[in-house]
Design a protein around this motif. Structure first.
Motif, PDB file in Angstrom:
ATOM      1  N   VAL A  76       0.855  -1.196   0.000  1.00  0.00           N
ATOM      2  CA  VAL A  76       0.000   0.000   0.000  1.00  0.00           C
ATOM      3  C   VAL A  76       0.885   1.238   0.000  1.00  0.00           C
ATOM      4  CG1 VAL A  76      -1.705   1.323   1.323  1.00  0.00           C
ATOM      5  CG2 VAL A  76      -1.878  -1.178   1.220  1.00  0.00           C
ATOM      6  N   LEU A  77       0.545   2.206  -0.859  1.00  0.00           N
ATOM      7  CA  LEU A  77       1.261   3.479  -0.861  1.00  0.00           C
ATOM      8  C   LEU A  77       0.866   4.277   0.377  1.00  0.00           C
ATOM      9  CD1 LEU A  77       3.064   5.398  -2.707  1.00  0.00           C
ATOM     10  CD2 LEU A  77       0.903   6.516  -3.275  1.00  0.00           C
ATOM     11  N   THR A  78       1.867   4.750   1.122  1.00  0.00           N
ATOM     12  CA  THR A  78       1.602   5.521   2.347  1.00  0.00           C
ATOM     13  C   THR A  78       2.377   6.835   2.315  1.00  0.00           C
ATOM     14  OG1 THR A  78       3.386   4.417   3.528  1.00  0.00           O
ATOM     15  CG2 THR A  78       1.181   3.444   3.699  1.00  0.00           C
ATOM     16  N   PHE A  79       2.165   7.650   3.348  1.00  0.00           N
ATOM     17  CA  PHE A  79       2.704   9.006   3.342  1.00  0.00           C
ATOM     18  C   PHE A  79       3.452   9.304   4.645  1.00  0.00           C
ATOM     19  CE2 PHE A  79      -1.249   8.594   1.002  1.00  0.00           C
ATOM     20  CZ  PHE A  79      -0.843   8.956  -0.274  1.00  0.00           C
ATOM     21  N   VAL A  80       4.308  10.323   4.573  1.00  0.00           N
ATOM     22  CA  VAL A  80       5.039  10.760   5.766  1.00  0.00           C
ATOM     23  C   VAL A  80       4.086  11.648   6.561  1.00  0.00           C
ATOM     24  CG1 VAL A  80       7.119  11.902   6.634  1.00  0.00           C
ATOM     25  CG2 VAL A  80       7.190  10.668   4.453  1.00  0.00           C
ATOM     26  N   THR A 109      11.858  21.330  -1.572  1.00  0.00           N
ATOM     27  CA  THR A 109      11.918  22.757  -1.246  1.00  0.00           C
ATOM     28  C   THR A 109      10.584  23.455  -1.500  1.00  0.00           C
ATOM     29  OG1 THR A 109      14.264  22.786  -1.806  1.00  0.00           O
ATOM     30  CG2 THR A 109      13.126  24.921  -1.709  1.00  0.00           C
ATOM     31  N   HIS A 110       9.966  23.147  -2.667  1.00  0.00           N
ATOM     32  CA  HIS A 110       8.792  23.933  -3.083  1.00  0.00           C
ATOM     33  C   HIS A 110       7.467  23.308  -2.661  1.00  0.00           C
ATOM     34  CE1 HIS A 110      11.267  26.740  -5.301  1.00  0.00           C
ATOM     35  NE2 HIS A 110      11.918  25.720  -5.843  1.00  0.00           N
ATOM     36  N   GLN A 111       7.438  21.985  -2.462  1.00  0.00           N
ATOM     37  CA  GLN A 111       6.171  21.372  -2.061  1.00  0.00           C
ATOM     38  C   GLN A 111       6.085  21.226  -0.548  1.00  0.00           C
ATOM     39  OE1 GLN A 111       5.147  17.409  -3.632  1.00  0.00           O
ATOM     40  NE2 GLN A 111       3.142  18.256  -4.155  1.00  0.00           N
ATOM     41  N   LEU A 112       7.149  20.684   0.042  1.00  0.00           N
ATOM     42  CA  LEU A 112       7.127  20.497   1.504  1.00  0.00           C
ATOM     43  C   LEU A 112       7.683  21.691   2.268  1.00  0.00           C
ATOM     44  CD1 LEU A 112       8.172  16.755   2.020  1.00  0.00           C
ATOM     45  CD2 LEU A 112       5.901  17.740   1.687  1.00  0.00           C
ATOM     46  N   LYS A 113       8.535  22.484   1.580  1.00  0.00           N
ATOM     47  CA  LYS A 113       9.189  23.639   2.218  1.00  0.00           C
ATOM     48  C   LYS A 113       9.954  23.206   3.474  1.00  0.00           C
ATOM     49  CE  LYS A 113       6.032  27.212   0.483  1.00  0.00           C
ATOM     50  NZ  LYS A 113       5.539  26.410  -0.632  1.00  0.00           N
ATOM     51  N   LYS A 114      10.743  22.126   3.313  1.00  0.00           N
ATOM     52  CA  LYS A 114      11.528  21.609   4.437  1.00  0.00           C
ATOM     53  C   LYS A 114      12.972  21.388   4.004  1.00  0.00           C
ATOM     54  CE  LYS A 114       7.634  19.446   6.784  1.00  0.00           C
ATOM     55  NZ  LYS A 114       7.005  18.214   7.269  1.00  0.00           N
ATOM     56  N   GLN A 118      15.180  17.835   8.050  1.00  0.00           N
ATOM     57  CA  GLN A 118      13.822  17.732   8.594  1.00  0.00           C
ATOM     58  C   GLN A 118      13.056  16.562   7.966  1.00  0.00           C
ATOM     59  OE1 GLN A 118      12.688  21.794   7.569  1.00  0.00           O
ATOM     60  NE2 GLN A 118      12.404  22.317   9.754  1.00  0.00           N
ATOM     61  N   HIS A 119      13.192  16.457   6.648  1.00  0.00           N
ATOM     62  CA  HIS A 119      12.496  15.388   5.924  1.00  0.00           C
ATOM     63  C   HIS A 119      13.001  14.019   6.376  1.00  0.00           C
ATOM     64  CE1 HIS A 119       9.940  13.743   2.905  1.00  0.00           C
ATOM     65  NE2 HIS A 119      10.868  13.455   2.007  1.00  0.00           N
ATOM     66  N   PHE A 120      14.314  13.869   6.458  1.00  0.00           N
ATOM     67  CA  PHE A 120      14.893  12.574   6.854  1.00  0.00           C
ATOM     68  C   PHE A 120      14.463  12.189   8.270  1.00  0.00           C
ATOM     69  CE2 PHE A 120      18.844  13.615   4.040  1.00  0.00           C
ATOM     70  CZ  PHE A 120      18.052  13.562   2.907  1.00  0.00           C
ATOM     71  N   SER A 121      14.388  13.167   9.142  1.00  0.00           N
ATOM     72  CA  SER A 121      14.000  12.895  10.526  1.00  0.00           C
ATOM     73  C   SER A 121      12.569  12.364  10.591  1.00  0.00           C
ATOM     74  CB  SER A 121      14.133  14.168  11.359  1.00  0.00           C
ATOM     75  OG  SER A 121      13.622  13.960  12.656  1.00  0.00           O
ATOM     76  N   GLU A 122      11.667  12.998   9.833  1.00  0.00           N
ATOM     77  CA  GLU A 122      10.265  12.551   9.828  1.00  0.00           C
ATOM     78  C   GLU A 122      10.125  11.167   9.200  1.00  0.00           C
ATOM     79  OE1 GLU A 122       8.371  15.734   7.766  1.00  0.00           O
ATOM     80  OE2 GLU A 122       8.176  16.998   9.564  1.00  0.00           O
ATOM     81  N   ILE A 123      10.916  10.906   8.146  1.00  0.00           N
ATOM     82  CA  ILE A 123      10.893   9.591   7.498  1.00  0.00           C
ATOM     83  C   ILE A 123      11.355   8.519   8.482  1.00  0.00           C
ATOM     84  CG2 ILE A 123      12.017   8.175   5.714  1.00  0.00           C
ATOM     85  CD1 ILE A 123      12.132  10.821   4.023  1.00  0.00           C
TER      86      ILE A 123
END
Length: 503
Positions: A76-80, A109-114, A118-123
């Motif tokens: 199943v495709l999931t999200f952060v 940069t333009h969609q998540l603005k992170k 920050q992105h790696f930490s949430e992942i």
């Protein structure tokens, strides 16, 4: 030989085809066929959190998969999104998540603005949560192809982090279908060599019609899995098609193999076509209606002479049969091939007449079917016995709501030409009334119509050849004449002209 995993994403990415939505029962049926008969390795069946209907579909599939010991093949495709997607999966009974993350600095940069950190930490938090709930995790790098083009340092920074996480596979999509085959090889070759112990999947889109070429280069670069869809369904121009990819791998890549059963590809293709309403182009390789049909007479002749026009894509591999089309480009060889299938043998003179008739029909009708042949032969042999002294030269038939149908016709009898008009209860009745006026001038009484039968070949469509058989009572005996045309009224007029010549 190297085994390539096939992950079919028809039920997730394929369902993103504009205007397509599968019901829960349709999704279950497709999933069962793909896993048990086509034998793909894995299925991506849905996106988390989409709708209640999507949840019901996933639950049906996971319940069936659990009973059949293949739950680990359902993804199943999931999200952060913290705990949301993980909890959705737990409720749906799914055990493998494909986590959608950002594979290009532009998207991040333009969609998540992170920032990357920050992105790696949430992942990492989502992966840890999934692992604690006994959910296996694969990770998508959305827009990875543009990431490699425009921000490769970010992609490698991300992969350095990701390959140290407790995940099963890294999924590399050409999200916008922009890669060339050379780029596909170069990008994947660099990644596979840098991370030799990581399983990489390649996910191709077909925006430039390069998906199959890119799949070949991805395999050559060393990826271990491919994402495909039945009939190439998917957003915009779709994804790499399952049937064509398997045929290419089997015929041109001798060092790799898949578990897919070729003979089941056509049946799943037709099932998905029916459920989706997304029609297969007739010239689509492997599964299109026309791809195993020879049309030119020279091709049929060559096939009679040591299969000169065969290639390795033999239709029997895919549970299909070669056909020989009948139309204006048909030669005697095409017709003979079809007659062989029907168990019919004709004398050369009759075969020539049948060939000419098919060419004439082909000028007015796109194709003549094999099932039309007995009708054409009957018409030819019937016509050969009749000398034409009466000819219906021209006619106009009209039909309007709340007005009586009418007919105007011009008939040549010997050297004389007659023209009359009349009305009737139908177009053919109006035609006959006008004809009676002409024959009254000749003091000839026409036979009485006693039976009128119409038939088309089995499985005929609205443009099928139509045979009209009319029985006439004349001077105490019975006459039968036949007419053949794709228009029912015209076929009746042809049968009538034969009657006029017989009397």
């Amino acid at each position: 030989m190297r085994h390539i995993e096939i992950m079919d994403t028809t039920l997730r990415d394929g369902e993103q085809t504009s205007g397509v939505s599968f019901s829960a029962s349709e999704k279950l049926t497709i999933a069962q066929l793909l896993l048990k008969e086509v034998m793909v390795d894995r299925l991506e069946v849905a996106s988390a959190r989409v709708s209640a209907g999507e949840f019901d579909a996933v639950k049906k599939i996971t319940e069936w998969a659990a009973e059949n010991d293949c739950l680990d093949k359902i993804e199943v495709l999931t999200f952060v999104d913290g705990e949301t997607s993980v909890n959705w999966m737990l409720e749906a009974g799914a055990k493998v998540m494909n986590l959608l993350t950002k594979g290009s600095l532009n998207h991040l940069t333009h969609q998540l603005k992170k920032t990357p950190e920050q992105h790696f930490s949430e992942i990492a938090q989502v992966i840890a949560l999934a692992r604690s709930k006994d959910i296996l995790c694969n990770v998508y790098l959305e827009d990875w192809s543009n990431g490699m083009r425009n921000s490769p340092e970010y992609v490698f920074q991300y992969l350095d982090f990701l390959t140290k996480e407790p995940i099963k596979r890294v999924l590399l999509p050409d999200t916008l279908g922009v890669l060339t085959p050379r780029e596909t090889f170069d990008f994947l070759d660099a990644i596979v060599k840098r991370y030799p112990n990581t399983h990489f999947d390649f996910h191709a889109h077909n925006d430039y019609d390069l998906s199959i070429a890119n799949v070949m280069e991805a395999i050559r670069a060393g990826v271990q899995g491919l994402h495909l869809t039945v009939n190439g369904m998917g957003e915009r121009a779709g994804n790499a098609p399952l049937a064509s990819t398997i045929a290419v791998i089997n015929d041109f890549m001798p060092d790799v193999k898949t578990a897919v059963v070729e003979k089941s590809l056509y049946s799943v293709s037709k099932l998905v076509e029916t459920f989706s309403g997304f029609r297969i182009p007739v010239n689509k390789p492997v599964v299109g209606e026309n791809v195993f049909t020879q049309t030119a007479g020279i091709h049929a002749d060559g096939d009679n002479k040591k299969n000169l026009y065969f290639n390795n894509l033999m239709p029997e591999r895919f549970g299909r049969l070669r056909q020989y089309a009948l139309g204006k480009t048909s030669g005697k060889a095409n017709i003979e091939k079809n007659l062989q299938e029907l168990g019919i043998t004709l004398a050369d003179a009759d075969l020539k007449k049948v060939t000419q008739r098919i060419i004439e029909l082909g000028d007015r009708k796109e194709a003549v079917t094999r099932e039309d042949l007995p009708y054409i032969i009957s018409d030819i042999l019937d016509s050969s016995a009749i000398e034409e002294k009466v000819v219906v030269l021209n006619y106009v038939l009209t039909h309007s709501k709340n007005l009586k149908p009418s007919a105007t016709l011009q008939v040549q009898i010997g050297e004389e030409i007659f023209e009359e008009s009349a009305q009737g209860d139908g177009q053919y009745d109006a035609f006959m009334n006008a004809l009676k006026k002409i024959y009254c001038q000749k003091n000839i009484e026409l036979p009485q119509l006693t039976d009128y039968a119409v038939r088309i070949p089995p499985g005929g469509k609205t443009d099928a050849l139509c045979e009209t058989i009319i029985t006439w009572a004349y001077n105490g005996r019975s006459l039968k004449t036949r007419g053949l045309d794709s228009d029912q009224t015209v076929s009746a007029i042809i049968a009538t002209q034969k009657m006029l010549n017989l009397i």
